[in-house]
Design a protein around this motif. Structure first.
Motif, PDB file in Angstrom:
ATOM      1  N   ALA A  46       0.836  -1.197   0.000  1.00  0.00           N
ATOM      2  CA  ALA A  46       0.000   0.000   0.000  1.00  0.00           C
ATOM      3  C   ALA A  46       0.869   1.245   0.000  1.00  0.00           C
ATOM      4  O   ALA A  46       1.951   1.278   0.589  1.00  0.00           O
ATOM      5  CB  ALA A  46      -0.911  -0.013   1.214  1.00  0.00           C
ATOM      6  N   ARG A  47       0.379   2.289  -0.630  1.00  0.00           N
ATOM      7  CA  ARG A  47       1.066   3.576  -0.609  1.00  0.00           C
ATOM      8  C   ARG A  47       0.342   4.475   0.377  1.00  0.00           C
ATOM      9  O   ARG A  47      -0.886   4.599   0.345  1.00  0.00           O
ATOM     10  CB  ARG A  47       1.095   4.197  -2.000  1.00  0.00           C
ATOM     11  N   MET A  48       1.096   5.076   1.281  1.00  0.00           N
ATOM     12  CA  MET A  48       0.498   5.896   2.332  1.00  0.00           C
ATOM     13  C   MET A  48       1.502   6.927   2.822  1.00  0.00           C
ATOM     14  O   MET A  48       2.698   6.837   2.516  1.00  0.00           O
ATOM     15  CB  MET A  48       0.057   5.013   3.505  1.00  0.00           C
ATOM     16  N   ALA A  66       3.946   8.688   5.494  1.00  0.00           N
ATOM     17  CA  ALA A  66       4.841   8.106   6.502  1.00  0.00           C
ATOM     18  C   ALA A  66       4.182   8.081   7.876  1.00  0.00           C
ATOM     19  O   ALA A  66       4.370   7.130   8.650  1.00  0.00           O
ATOM     20  CB  ALA A  66       6.155   8.879   6.552  1.00  0.00           C
ATOM     21  N   VAL A  67       3.390   9.129   8.192  1.00  0.00           N
ATOM     22  CA  VAL A  67       2.744   9.153   9.507  1.00  0.00           C
ATOM     23  C   VAL A  67       1.664   8.088   9.632  1.00  0.00           C
ATOM     24  O   VAL A  67       1.417   7.570  10.720  1.00  0.00           O
ATOM     25  CB  VAL A  67       2.142  10.541   9.830  1.00  0.00           C
ATOM     26  N   ASP A  68       1.018   7.738   8.519  1.00  0.00           N
ATOM     27  CA  ASP A  68       0.035   6.653   8.574  1.00  0.00           C
ATOM     28  C   ASP A  68       0.729   5.332   8.891  1.00  0.00           C
ATOM     29  O   ASP A  68       0.218   4.522   9.689  1.00  0.00           O
ATOM     30  CB  ASP A  68      -0.717   6.560   7.246  1.00  0.00           C
ATOM     31  N   ALA A  69       1.886   5.124   8.301  1.00  0.00           N
ATOM     32  CA  ALA A  69       2.652   3.921   8.616  1.00  0.00           C
ATOM     33  C   ALA A  69       3.062   3.920  10.080  1.00  0.00           C
ATOM     34  O   ALA A  69       2.989   2.884  10.759  1.00  0.00           O
ATOM     35  CB  ALA A  69       3.888   3.854   7.713  1.00  0.00           C
ATOM     36  N   GLN A 125      12.588   5.855   5.943  1.00  0.00           N
ATOM     37  CA  GLN A 125      13.183   5.327   7.168  1.00  0.00           C
ATOM     38  C   GLN A 125      12.208   5.343   8.351  1.00  0.00           C
ATOM     39  O   GLN A 125      12.538   4.811   9.416  1.00  0.00           O
ATOM     40  CB  GLN A 125      14.421   6.139   7.536  1.00  0.00           C
ATOM     41  N   VAL A 126      11.042   5.922   8.184  1.00  0.00           N
ATOM     42  CA  VAL A 126      10.102   6.026   9.301  1.00  0.00           C
ATOM     43  C   VAL A 126       9.715   4.644   9.844  1.00  0.00           C
ATOM     44  O   VAL A 126       9.797   4.402  11.060  1.00  0.00           O
ATOM     45  CB  VAL A 126       8.864   6.860   8.911  1.00  0.00           C
ATOM     46  N   ILE A 158       5.044   6.823   1.180  1.00  0.00           N
ATOM     47  CA  ILE A 158       5.972   5.701   1.090  1.00  0.00           C
ATOM     48  C   ILE A 158       5.180   4.430   0.817  1.00  0.00           C
ATOM     49  O   ILE A 158       3.955   4.397   0.966  1.00  0.00           O
ATOM     50  CB  ILE A 158       6.795   5.529   2.387  1.00  0.00           C
ATOM     51  N   GLU A 159       5.873   3.376   0.433  1.00  0.00           N
ATOM     52  CA  GLU A 159       5.266   2.062   0.294  1.00  0.00           C
ATOM     53  C   GLU A 159       5.433   1.319   1.626  1.00  0.00           C
ATOM     54  O   GLU A 159       6.536   1.228   2.158  1.00  0.00           O
ATOM     55  CB  GLU A 159       5.955   1.263  -0.821  1.00  0.00           C
ATOM     56  N   PHE A 160       4.318   0.800   2.155  1.00  0.00           N
ATOM     57  CA  PHE A 160       4.403   0.112   3.449  1.00  0.00           C
ATOM     58  C   PHE A 160       3.281  -0.905   3.562  1.00  0.00           C
ATOM     59  O   PHE A 160       2.126  -0.626   3.220  1.00  0.00           O
ATOM     60  CB  PHE A 160       4.305   1.114   4.598  1.00  0.00           C
ATOM     61  N   ASP A 161       3.619  -2.093   4.078  1.00  0.00           N
ATOM     62  CA  ASP A 161       2.641  -3.174   4.243  1.00  0.00           C
ATOM     63  C   ASP A 161       2.567  -3.557   5.715  1.00  0.00           C
ATOM     64  O   ASP A 161       3.425  -4.282   6.223  1.00  0.00           O
ATOM     65  CB  ASP A 161       3.058  -4.378   3.397  1.00  0.00           C
TER      66      ASP A 161
END
Length: 591
Positions: A2-4, A6-9, A138-139, A171-174
């Motif tokens: 998912a793309r979101m 950095a604070v959502d991650a 890096q978050v 960023i991309e984060f899963d």
């Protein structure tokens, strides 16, 4: 993936790591993070009135239960600097809290932008890690590392500083494949346990000193089992108070210069061997090291290798988590019990209990103005073994530790090393947030209470009920007592004639009006016979209104509390108890 943002991650990671309670204040530079909390809804939040108070709320929340990690959030600049006292307090007592600050954009960090400060450098000496994240990608890794560091080895706080453009970048984060990093804790070996037990068993008069590491390891039950199996009496430190119940036959009393018992000091001085587990040999516990260590052998178990030998060199040191050490100690001791190799400690334990019965301080005074000892007697009577006490520093805290009773770990919650004034009130709110069904009782002198008094409004707004016992002598009592050696009483008085409140009798601030103005309930007591009823009324008010309730007790102006410079020369300023009528709530005088 998912793309979101950095604070959502970051918020999703908080939820997955189990840190779901935050205390803080929004601001321009941290608003993106707040927008992520609002969008995801998995993080509960309490709005503080001061960022230092928010950091202490996070501390109280963490200290209340094993596994908790309180989160403190603030904007850029002064919010971060306000958190420094909380970081210091948490670091000093090995308490994991996560402080999150907003920051100016990365491109402006070197241009003296509004409220831009190098908070990572400022916070570094009082945290396990302090970092400004310069790259959005890096978050996730930064938060992942932060949680491992907070939990691993000697626990402690971390500060993560997030520039606003880093927060907003995508960023991309899963989150579905995210996993917390493995946490390593050193463990004592069987060989180390056997050597420690050899030293313990050859001693004639051994003691166990149980520190805050036993609490952090959630190992109080193991400690009590080990003490009962070996028959060795236990001295809890101030941070370890509650690891063995005060009324347990093997509770030998606390040792030290201030927060100590006469009988605890006497038993330590009579001992020939001390096994310290998860303690740091703090100076208010040991006093002069030469007196403390003379003619006795020491084994020291601590999770932090460099803590061993920091104050004095033990005869044998073991780097281990307190729970892991006690587990292997128990296994070795059980095997020896099967073989009939456990020495009989009955006579020594009986001597320690006899000292406890003969070394009680008097609490039952009928004087008006009220003597503070009577307050703690009434608190013992009013609150049962489930009460959670919260306090920080001052004569009130020192005498409370001498006279109150604690029966469970995490039921005496204290800023042990840092002792910042103002800590008690917000920390109590954090404890009550963590355990909303508990009876939380804070204890403050008038100066501690005034430092962050505005946080009472937080308890009123968010319906966080607790009882705050305020012992008011309108003095900086501990500093006044320390000034006796200089023959002065200099800028330590807080009394004045309050033109708006003559009913306070020259004691200055009208705490009742302030508390009521901040949305809370308050009771004032001038006579000792009304302390008990006032505490019962406070329980009812707390239950009915679900807000903090202040019980102010007007004390005599000057009380000198038992203390000294060495554990063998504590000065007693009051007469001692001669029987149950002088100390009716002492555990040794119960039927």
């Amino acid at each position: 993936m998912a793309r979101m943002r950095a604070v959502d991650a970051a918020v999703l990671i908080l939820e997955k790591e189990g840190a779901t309670q935050a205390f803080g204040l929004p601001g321009a530079a941290i608003n993106p993070f707040y927008s992520a909390m609002k969008a995801h809804g998995g993080i509960r939040h309490v709005l503080a009135r001061h960022v230092e108070a928010a950091s202490h709320m996070a501390e109280g929340f963490t200290r209340a239960a094993a596994g908790n990690i309180g989160v403190c959030i603030g904007t850029s600049g002064p919010a971060g600097t306000d958190m420094i006292t909380g970081l210091y307090s948490a670091s000093a007592d090995s308490i994991p809290i996560l402080c999150i600050t907003g920051q100016a954009p990365v491109s402006k960090l070197h241009k003296e932008d509004f409220q831009a400060v190098d908070i990572a450098s400022i916070a570094a000496p009082v945290s396990k890690w302090a970092v400004t994240v310069l790259e959005p990608a890096q978050v996730p890794g930064t938060f992942q590392k932060a949680f491992r560091l907070m939990r691993e080895g000697r626990p402690g706080p971390v500060l993560i500083d997030l520039p606003i453009d880093v927060q907003l970048a995508e960023i991309e984060f899963d989150i579905d494949t995210y996993e917390p990093l493995e946490v390593h804790r050193p463990a004592a070996s069987r060989a180390q346990a056997e050597k420690a037990l050899d030293m313990l068993y050859t001693a004639e008069r051994p003691l166990i000193v149980a520190g805050g590491g036993v609490v952090n390891a959630d190992a109080a039950a193991l400690l009590v089992e080990f003490a009962e199996l070996t028959g060795v009496p236990v001295v809890p430190t101030l941070m370890g108070w509650g690891t063995i119940p005060d009324d347990h036959p093997l509770h030998a009393g606390m040792v030290g210069l201030q927060t100590s018992h006469r009988y605890g000091n006497e038993s330590l001085l009579a001992s020939d061997f001390v096994l310290g587990i998860g303690n740091r040999w703090a100076n208010r516990h040991t006093g002069g090291v030469e007196t403390y260590t003379k003619d006795r052998t020491f084994v020291h178990v601590d999770i932090e290798p460099t803590q061993i030998g920091r104050v004095f060199a033990p005869d044998f040191g073991i780097t281990s988590d307190a729970g892991a050490a006690l587990t292997v100690f128990l296994a070795a001791a059980r095997d020896r019990a099967v073989e009939g190799e456990l020495p009989d400690r009955t006579a020594w334990a009986s001597q320690c209990r006899a000292r406890k019965q003969q070394g009680q301080r008097k609490t039952h005074f009928d004087n008006v103005p009220i003597k503070p000892q009577r307050v703690y007697e009434e608190m013992n009577r009013a609150f049962g073994p489930d009460v959670r006490y919260v306090s920080t520093i001052g004569l009130s805290q020192i005498q409370a530790a001498q006279l109150l009773h604690v029966y469970r770990p995490r039921h005496w919650i204290n800023a042990g090393q840092a002792g910042p004034l103002g800590w008690t009130l917000p920390a109590a709110l954090g404890v009550a947030t963590a355990d909303p069904d508990a009876t939380v009782v804070a204890l403050s002198g008038d100066y501690d209470f005034q430092f962050l008094i505005e946080e009472l409004a937080v308890g009123a707004q968010f319906n966080i009920p607790y009882i705050h016992v305020l012992v008011n002598n309108s003095y900086l009592g501990l500093i006044r007592q320390a000034q006796r050696q200089f023959s002065m009483d200099y800028y330590v008085r807080l009394d004045f004639d309050n033109i708006n409140s003559p009913e306070v009798g020259g004691y200055g601030v009208d705490h009742l009006k302030v508390a009521e103005g901040l949305g809370c309930k308050a009771i004032r007591v001038f006579d000792p016979q009304w302390i008990g009823p006032a505490l019962e009324d406070a329980k009812k008010l707390m239950a009915d209104y679900r807000v903090p309730v202040v019980v102010e007790v007007i004390l005599e102006r000057v009380t000198n509390v038992s203390m000294g410079l060495e554990i063998d020369s504590i000065v007693e300023f009051e007469e001692l108890a001669t029987g149950p009528e002088d100390a009716p709530t002492a555990t040794v005088f119960r039927d």
